[in-house]
Design a protein around this motif. Structure first.
Motif, short mmCIF file in Angstrom:
data_model
loop_
_atom_site.label_atom_id
_atom_site.label_comp_id
_atom_site.label_asym_id
_atom_site.label_seq_id
_atom_site.Cartn_x
_atom_site.Cartn_y
_atom_site.Cartn_z
N ARG A 1 64.82 23.47 21.38
CA ARG A 1 66.01 23.39 20.53
C ARG A 1 66.27 24.70 19.79
O ARG A 1 66.54 24.74 18.60
N ARG B 1 64.84 18.03 12.15
CA ARG B 1 64.44 19.45 12.13
C ARG B 1 63.06 19.64 11.50
O ARG B 1 62.25 20.42 12.00
N ARG B 2 62.79 18.96 10.42
CA ARG B 2 61.50 19.13 9.72
C ARG B 2 60.33 18.75 10.63
O ARG B 2 59.32 19.46 10.71
N ASN C 1 59.95 21.31 13.45
CA ASN C 1 59.29 22.53 12.99
C ASN C 1 57.78 22.35 12.87
O ASN C 1 57.02 23.30 13.07
#
Length: 92
Positions: A56, A83-84, A87
């Motif tokens: 992504r 997203r968190r 990551n």
């Protein structure tokens, strides 16, 4: 062996002034723990776009991953993961 990464029907298109460019079409593969996969091809065939789509890392304003594409890492869908959490998998 446990499944590490599963990619099914990965398709990526880019918008351009001349319309849509289909950069990657229907890529599918599975990598189990302990296995290695090499992507080989001529320049411009979609190797980097495939890798960036899996992680992504493509610019969402320019690239679109098809709705029916699936990318699972250890059973988690990377294409829909917040997203968190993504990551945490990708690292710094």
């Amino acid at each position: 062996m446990r499944e590490l990464l599963k990619v099914e029907n990965l398709s990526v298109t880019f918008s351009s002034y001349h319309g849509e460019v289909r950069a990657v079409r229907g890529v599918s593969f599975t990598i189990n723990e302990g296995e290695t996969l090499a992507m080989v091809g001529e320049s411009g065939c979609g190797k980097s776009v495939t890798a960036k789509a899996i992680m992504r890392l493509l610019d969402r304003s320019a690239a679109r991953v098809s709705q029916d594409s699936l990318v699972e890492y250890r059973g988690k869908n990377l294409l829909t993961l917040p997203r968190r959490q993504l990551n945490q998998i990708r690292g710094k």
